[in-house]
Design an enzyme around this catalytic site. Structure first.
Site, PDB file in Angstrom:
ATOM      1  N   SER A   1      -1.922  48.405  26.226  1.00  0.00           N
ATOM      2  CA  SER A   1      -1.260  48.408  27.903  1.00  0.00           C
ATOM      3  C   SER A   1      -1.844  49.049  29.034  1.00  0.00           C
ATOM      4  O   SER A   1      -1.754  50.081  28.349  1.00  0.00           O
ATOM      5  CB  SER A   1      -0.712  47.696  28.003  1.00  0.00           C
ATOM      6  OG  SER A   1      -0.280  46.494  27.096  1.00  0.00           O
TER       7      SER A   1
HETATM    8  N1  SAH Z   1       2.147  47.860  22.191  1.00  0.00           N
HETATM    9  C1  SAH Z   1       0.369  48.175  21.990  1.00  0.00           C
HETATM   10  C2  SAH Z   1      -0.501  47.675  22.187  1.00  0.00           C
HETATM   11  C3  SAH Z   1      -1.784  47.255  20.909  1.00  0.00           C
HETATM   12  S1  SAH Z   1      -1.912  45.359  21.844  1.00  0.00           S
HETATM   13  C4  SAH Z   1       0.310  49.985  22.048  1.00  0.00           C
HETATM   14  O1  SAH Z   1       1.043  50.435  22.850  1.00  0.00           O
HETATM   15  O2  SAH Z   1      -0.758  50.445  21.961  1.00  0.00           O
HETATM   16  C5  SAH Z   1      -0.684  44.580  20.252  1.00  0.00           C
HETATM   17  C6  SAH Z   1      -2.015  44.619  19.078  1.00  0.00           C
HETATM   18  O3  SAH Z   1      -0.865  43.250  18.534  1.00  0.00           O
HETATM   19  C7  SAH Z   1      -2.597  44.875  18.008  1.00  0.00           C
HETATM   20  O4  SAH Z   1      -2.951  45.748  17.463  1.00  0.00           O
HETATM   21  C8  SAH Z   1      -2.481  43.311  17.359  1.00  0.00           C
HETATM   22  O5  SAH Z   1      -3.611  43.656  15.989  1.00  0.00           O
HETATM   23  C9  SAH Z   1      -1.627  43.276  16.935  1.00  0.00           C
HETATM   24  N2  SAH Z   1      -0.714  41.583  16.636  1.00  0.00           N
HETATM   25  C10 SAH Z   1      -1.413  40.552  17.579  1.00  0.00           C
HETATM   26  N3  SAH Z   1      -0.984  39.985  16.235  1.00  0.00           N
HETATM   27  C11 SAH Z   1       0.201  39.902  15.904  1.00  0.00           C
HETATM   28  C12 SAH Z   1       1.294  39.850  14.569  1.00  0.00           C
HETATM   29  N4  SAH Z   1       1.628  38.702  14.473  1.00  0.00           N
HETATM   30  N5  SAH Z   1       1.704  40.561  14.538  1.00  0.00           N
HETATM   31  C13 SAH Z   1       1.920  41.863  14.842  1.00  0.00           C
HETATM   32  N6  SAH Z   1       0.407  41.765  15.073  1.00  0.00           N
HETATM   33  C14 SAH Z   1       0.105  41.372  15.890  1.00  0.00           C
END
Ligand code: SAH
Length: 205
Positions: free
Chosen positions: A52
């Site tokens: 983000s």
């Molecule tokens: N907080 C992160 C944002 C990553 S984007 C950062 O600072 O980089 C969101 C992430 O959520 C992705 O890596 C995706 O694989 C993960 N995601 C999506 N659905 C999920 C689920 N049900 N359980 C765990 N992770 C999930």
């Protein structure tokens, strides 16, 4: 980043601003993106996922109103940047990521930065992490079609959860508060996140 993107948009919690200043965001993205790491936009982190923009990380963190004492559940570790910010502001972070290669890389970055208060696992985060519940603070960094019920159940009382939820027009950042047995939901602002995929999220394609 702090002066141009965060302060003018109402990020004022000194602890949050300090964490955003000291955690090296460029170390969470690939070498090719180092020069853009502090820009006012999301960046790709591999496997079709994104980190983000700094303002959204700061806003969600500020909304959790952390005191430094609590354990925080994070769903969606991604590159681990948000986890590292949280780790600087609470006692312990429990973070869940569904994609193994992303979590493996995030763990390497935590080691490199000598951050030792982040527990992590590969799993469907829409189920929460029941063994360590209840959590006084929960953050979800991917958007599903509804608020996953297991996360509401695993929220402590009092407790606060911050998460994006998808609707017909897009996505809205929500603050879910539990207090005295009552749950209140407050919309904050429009956002854009990748999909939350899981039992209580979107079905995998
Ligand atoms: N907080 C992160 C944002 C990553 S984007 C950062 O600072 O980089 C969101 C992430 O959520 C992705 O890596 C995706 O694989 C993960 N995601 C999506 N659905 C999920 C689920 N049900 N359980 C765990 N992770 C999930």
């Amino acid at each position: 980043m702090v002066e141009e993107q965060l302060l003018p948009r109402g990020i004022e919690d000194p602890a949050v601003l300090h964490a955003m200043e000291v955690v090296p965001r460029h170390l969470f993205v690939s070498d090719a993106l180092h020069a853009q790491a502090y820009g006012d936009f999301p960046l790709p982190i591999g496997n079709g996922q994104t980190i983000s923009q700094p303002y959204v990380v700061a806003l969600m963190t500020q909304l959790l109103q952390l005191t430094g004492q609590e354990k925080v559940l994070e769903i969606g570790t991604g590159c681990g940047y948000q986890s590292a910010i949280l780790a600087a502001l609470c006692e312990r972070v429990y973070t869940v990521e569904r994609l193994k290669p992303l979590l493996a890389r995030a763990r390497k970055t935590f080691d490199r930065l000598q951050i030792y208060n982040i527990m992590s696992k590969v799993a469907d985060g829409t189920e929460g992490w029941p063994e360590h519940a209840p959590f006084p603070a929960i953050i979800v960094t991917a958007a599903g079609p509804q608020i996953p019920q297991p996360l509401v159940d695993q929220l402590a009382d009092p407790g606060v959860m911050v998460l994006p939820v998808a609707d017909l027009e897009g996505q809205t950042l929500m603050v879910v508060k539990k207090e005295g047995g009552a749950v209140t939901i407050t919309p904050v602002e429009s956002v854009r996140f990748v999909k939350l995929v899981g039992t209580h999220g979107w079905k995998a394609a």
